[in-house]
Design an enzyme around this catalytic site. Structure first.
Site, mmCIF file in Angstrom:
data_model
loop_
_atom_site.group_PDB
_atom_site.id
_atom_site.type_symbol
_atom_site.label_atom_id
_atom_site.label_comp_id
_atom_site.label_asym_id
_atom_site.label_seq_id
_atom_site.Cartn_x
_atom_site.Cartn_y
_atom_site.Cartn_z
ATOM 1 C CE LYS A 106 -4.142 1.261 -0.504
ATOM 2 N NZ LYS A 106 -4.890 0.788 -1.669
ATOM 3 C CB SER A 156 -7.831 0.841 -3.530
ATOM 4 O OG SER A 156 -7.556 0.794 -2.151
#
Length: 603
Positions: free
Chosen positions: A208, A403
């Site tokens: 991430k 996402s």
């Protein structure tokens, strides 16, 4: 006598009185003339708008033995925006992918269209969008019609589409740009250090990396790993298509690309990447010959925009498929649907679709890098309600569905992606900048105050978080990640552990996402519409597809100050706009985010 007496008794006008008489007289004249000009201008505008509106609704007549000319010089958006100025020379608004694909598909079966002329240089579109247009052109050729392509100089995106053509022609003094793909990321840590801005990051997922530009000065090892796999997969998709179209091996194509061997026009011809070197006038002669038109005669050429307007399909009554567009950053609350995916506003439109009794299935068209995790959950919930209402939901992924974009997709009954769609990125983060030192050291501004409780200044942005506050944020991030992975596991019929193993914020290309179970099939929006009809067990004609949200009119957009400002910024920054946009999006983050690992430029 009386007149003489009156003149004697009359007082001479003072300078002050004369001054104010002239001033007020001028003001009155200006006021009256302004009103007159305003009325004249208003009547002129009404007449012009009426004329433009009439011309924009006039049916375009396509002549027999016509050539469809495709020029994609402007950015390709998801949906077209019609304006009353479209028919005027020199004024063009970007065409939407929806109209481009519909026009190419219609042209294939239209006996009046004999072939397509691709006039391409640079095409402002991402790989997945290019893939949809590329595949539509291949389907056009199945009707045994020709495609010729020409450009003074081919960009990589332009050549990718041109490679489909039966004959690829280039200017003898031009060049062909084939160099492969590269991801380039701008890092801001050095700038933030100079400004004395501290950034505290809480995240789950080793991949991430959305926050990396603000805390590092180069890519992390994990990010380098995932991006290397991703960029190679994207290029593999493009290289395979070009190699197949030009009849050479992928290895040979990569050898040419690695050496920039085709940049020179003679080399490009020798290596069989183009078929002929010629000028535009020579290309016109070739097209006339192919169309069976004499050299002195005029060809019937119709532009892609005009041809799209000629398509008038009458909607039939009965069952319908709804296509709901989810395009842009995912944000909380209400907002303009053309400016992003605002949870409350999007839910309102989505609800219209599934509460429509004629709608039997919904296609969710997602083109989003993600955004607010809370807003993503709100949208996920609404999709759940649509399914409980008996509607089948199919997702069609565009350039991005990552996402938060994947969060809102995973609850669908079936998911389509392009092989080069960027998806996955199952991970979350929180980023809290502190500007206290910047204000003091750079501007001489200090912060002081009082508070009722120990953490009343939590997330104020004026100071660093303490250990308790960081722990609270970390718990919030972990809870959100746990919910995210559960949503994916439930939607994809996987275990949470298996989702976590392919999650951790890692981005996948659609081709790889298919292999690991994140999508069901590689295909286009049209494929998704057909699948939705199949799942709903209703044969729905394309004429009965309805779209949400309803697009605003040109004049609504014209007086939208936010859109006007964005257009000015895009014009000012050009290719660098995405950097400004990415910095703005992250710095405006509220709460936990489910976003792409970074804002990337595909070169």
């Amino acid at each position: 006598m009386n007149e003489l007496n009156e003149q004697k008794n009359k007082k001479p006008e003072t300078r002050a009185r004369k001054f104010w008489r002239v001033v007020f007289g001028s003001m009155l004249g200006f006021f009256l003339s302004t009103i007159l000009v305003s009325f004249l201008y208003l009547f002129m505008m009404i007449g012009m708008i009426a004329t433009l509106s009439k011309s924009s609704t006039d049916t375009v007549q396509v002549k027999d033995n016509s050539l469809l000319k495709i020029d994609l010089a402007q950015a390709v958006s998801e949906r077209s925006v019609s304006t009353p100025f479209d028919d005027f020379a020199g004024y063009e608004t970007p065409m939407g992918l929806n109209d481009i694909l519909a026009a190419i598909k219609e042209a294939g079966g239209d006996p009046k269209i004999k072939g397509i002329y691709l006039n391409l240089s640079n095409v402002a579109a991402s790989p997945a969008t290019l893939k949809e247009i590329h595949d539509a052109l291949l389907q056009f050729k199945e009707y045994k019609k020709f495609i010729y392509a020409y450009s003074d100089a081919y960009s990589q995106s332009g050549y990718y589409l041109a490679s489909v053509a039966d004959k690829v022609v280039m200017n003898p003094t031009g060049n062909l740009m084939l160099k492969g793909y590269a991801f380039q990321i701008m890092f801001y840590k050095g700038l933030l250090d100079k400004l004395d801005v501290d950034v505290q990051v809480i995240r789950h997922g080793q991949f991430k990396s959305a926050v990396e530009p603000y805390i590092l000065d180069k890519m992390s090892e994990a990010n380098t790993k995932q991006m290397t796999v991703l960029v190679n997969t994207l290029w593999e998709c493009t290289a395979n298509d070009i190699a197949a179209a030009r009849g050479i091996s992928v290895d040979r194509l990569n050898q040419i690309v690695d050496n920039l061997s085709c940049f020179n026009p003679d080399s490009a011809l020798q290596m069989k990447l183009v078929d002929k070197l010629a000028y535009a006038s020579d290309m016109e002669k070739m097209l006339k010959s192919k169309m069976g038109v004499g050299e002195d005669a005029k060809m019937n050429v119709v532009s892609l925009r005009s041809y799209a307007k000629s398509i008038h399909k009458i909607a039939k009554t009965g069952d319908k498929i709804a296509v709901v567009y989810a395009v842009g950053e995912i944000r909380d609350g209400k907002g303009d649907n053309d400016q992003g995916i605002f949870s409350d506003s999007f839910v309102k439109e989505f609800r219209k679709a599934y509460q429509n009794k004629d709608v039997k299935a919904i296609v969710l068209r997602v083109n989003s890098p993600g955004g607010s995790a809370l807003a993503s959950e709100v949208i996920w919930r609404e999709i759940e309600l649509a399914k409980k209402a008996g509607k089948k939901v199919v997702t069609s992924m565009g350039d991005y569905a990552a996402s938060g974009g994947y969060y809102i997709s995973c609850n669908s009954d079936y998911i389509f992606a392009q092989p080069n769609t960027l998806t996955g990125s199952i991970g979350v983060f929180g980023m809290i900048p502190s500007i206290q030192k910047a204000l003091k050291n750079k501007l001489g501004i200090t912060i002081d105050g009082v508070k009722s409780n120990e953490h009343s200044t939590f997330l104020s942005g004026y100071g660093a978080m303490d250990a308790t506050e960081i722990e609270v944020m970390q718990q919030n991030v972990e809870q959100t990640y746990a919910l995210f992975t559960k949503r994916v596991a439930d939607g994809r019929k996987m275990t949470v552990a298996s989702v976590d193993s392919i999650g951790q914020g890692r981005v996948w290309a659609g081709k790889d996402a298919l292999a690991i179970g994140l999508v069901d099939e590689l295909g286009s929006l049209s494929d998704a519409i057909n699948k939705a009809g199949e799942l709903a067990k209703v044969p729905v004609p394309q004429e009965n597809v309805i779209y949400y949200p309803q697009q605003k009119s040109f004049f609504e957009k014209l007086f939208n100050k936010e859109e006007e400002t964005e257009m000015m910024l895009r014009a000012k920054f050009g290719d660098l706009y995405y950097m400004y946009e990415g910095f703005q999006n992250v710095m405006e983050c509220n709460g936990v985010q489910a976003r792409m690992p970074m804002d990337i430029s595909i070169q």
